[in-house]
Design a protein around this motif. Structure first.
Motif, PDB file in Angstrom:
ATOM      1  N   UNK A   1       0.837  -1.208   0.000  1.00 22.39           N
ATOM      2  CA  UNK A   1       0.000   0.000   0.000  1.00 22.39           C
ATOM      3  C   UNK A   1       0.869   1.254   0.000  1.00 22.39           C
ATOM      4  N   UNK A   2       1.935   1.236   0.800  1.00 22.03           N
ATOM      5  CA  UNK A   2       2.846   2.382   0.866  1.00 22.03           C
ATOM      6  C   UNK A   2       3.495   2.599  -0.498  1.00 22.03           C
ATOM      7  N   UNK A   3       3.913   1.525  -1.149  1.00 21.37           N
ATOM      8  CA  UNK A   3       4.529   1.619  -2.479  1.00 21.37           C
ATOM      9  C   UNK A   3       3.567   2.248  -3.488  1.00 21.37           C
ATOM     10  N   UNK A   4       2.321   1.767  -3.481  1.00 23.37           N
ATOM     11  CA  UNK A   4       1.317   2.271  -4.422  1.00 23.37           C
ATOM     12  C   UNK A   4       1.021   3.747  -4.140  1.00 23.37           C
ATOM     13  N   UNK A   5       0.916   4.111  -2.863  1.00 19.89           N
ATOM     14  CA  UNK A   5       0.657   5.507  -2.503  1.00 19.89           C
ATOM     15  C   UNK A   5       1.785   6.406  -3.007  1.00 19.89           C
TER      16      UNK A   5
END
Length: 178
Positions: free
Chosen positions: A62-66
């Motif tokens: 999720x952090x990567x996508x954000x």
């Protein structure tokens, strides 16, 4: 559940724990901090895949996508426009009825306090204290009544979908009632 002033769905800003008006440098710093703490290579290796490792892995993704979205100015602009559009759509939702805290029945399941109201189809509109907490509201149960506290003390509302049919109800959160 949808919140009129904010969507209950976690935004990329929530994932990176920054405000929506954060600068590129603030977003980048938060991303770097999150990646360092969540990166799979930094975590202890275990012989079996535990649920906490799975949760951490999901959080890392999720952090990567954000970061992919918010780290690029053009994709961030597009995302911000979509986010604002979805919030306008939420406030325009047709609801079957408006509810207040007094209309809701409460049940304590040990982990959270659940509020529910019966829909005309027989199922329920419901929300629990954990969901409200994600929106910035604290649900408190006294001896004879339930109250809601919020840091900014602004009124708000939550759109509650029925569990079975397409009807929706609006839980109006009036901060004057606590």
């Amino acid at each position: 559940m949808l919140l009129d002033k904010n969507s209950i769905h976690e935004t990329y800003y929530d994932v990176l724990n920054v405000k929506e008006d954060a600068s590129y440098d603030e977003i980048r710093a938060s991303y770097r901090s999150a990646v360092l703490s969540l990166h799979p290579d930094k975590l202890l290796k275990t012989s079996d895949a535990s649920s906490s490792n799975q949760t951490t892995g999901d959080r890392f993704l999720k952090v990567q996508k954000a970061w992919e979205v918010l780290g690029d100015s053009s994709s961030r602009l597009f995302y911000d426009n979509e986010l604002q559009s979805s919030r306008r759509d939420v406030s325009a939702v047709d609801v079957a009825e408006d509810l207040s805290l007094e209309d809701m029945m409460a049940e304590d399941d040990g982990e959270a306090l659940e509020l529910f109201y019966q829909c005309r189809c027989g199922d329920y509109f419901s929300i629990d204290s954990l969901e409200l907490q994600k929106m910035g509201y604290s649900l408190l149960r006294g001896e004879s009544r339930i109250s809601i506290l919020n840091n900014d003390s602004l009124p708000g509302s939550v759109i509650l979908p029925c569990g079975s049919c397409s009807l929706k109800a609006r839980l109006v959160i009036n901060m004057d009632e606590h």
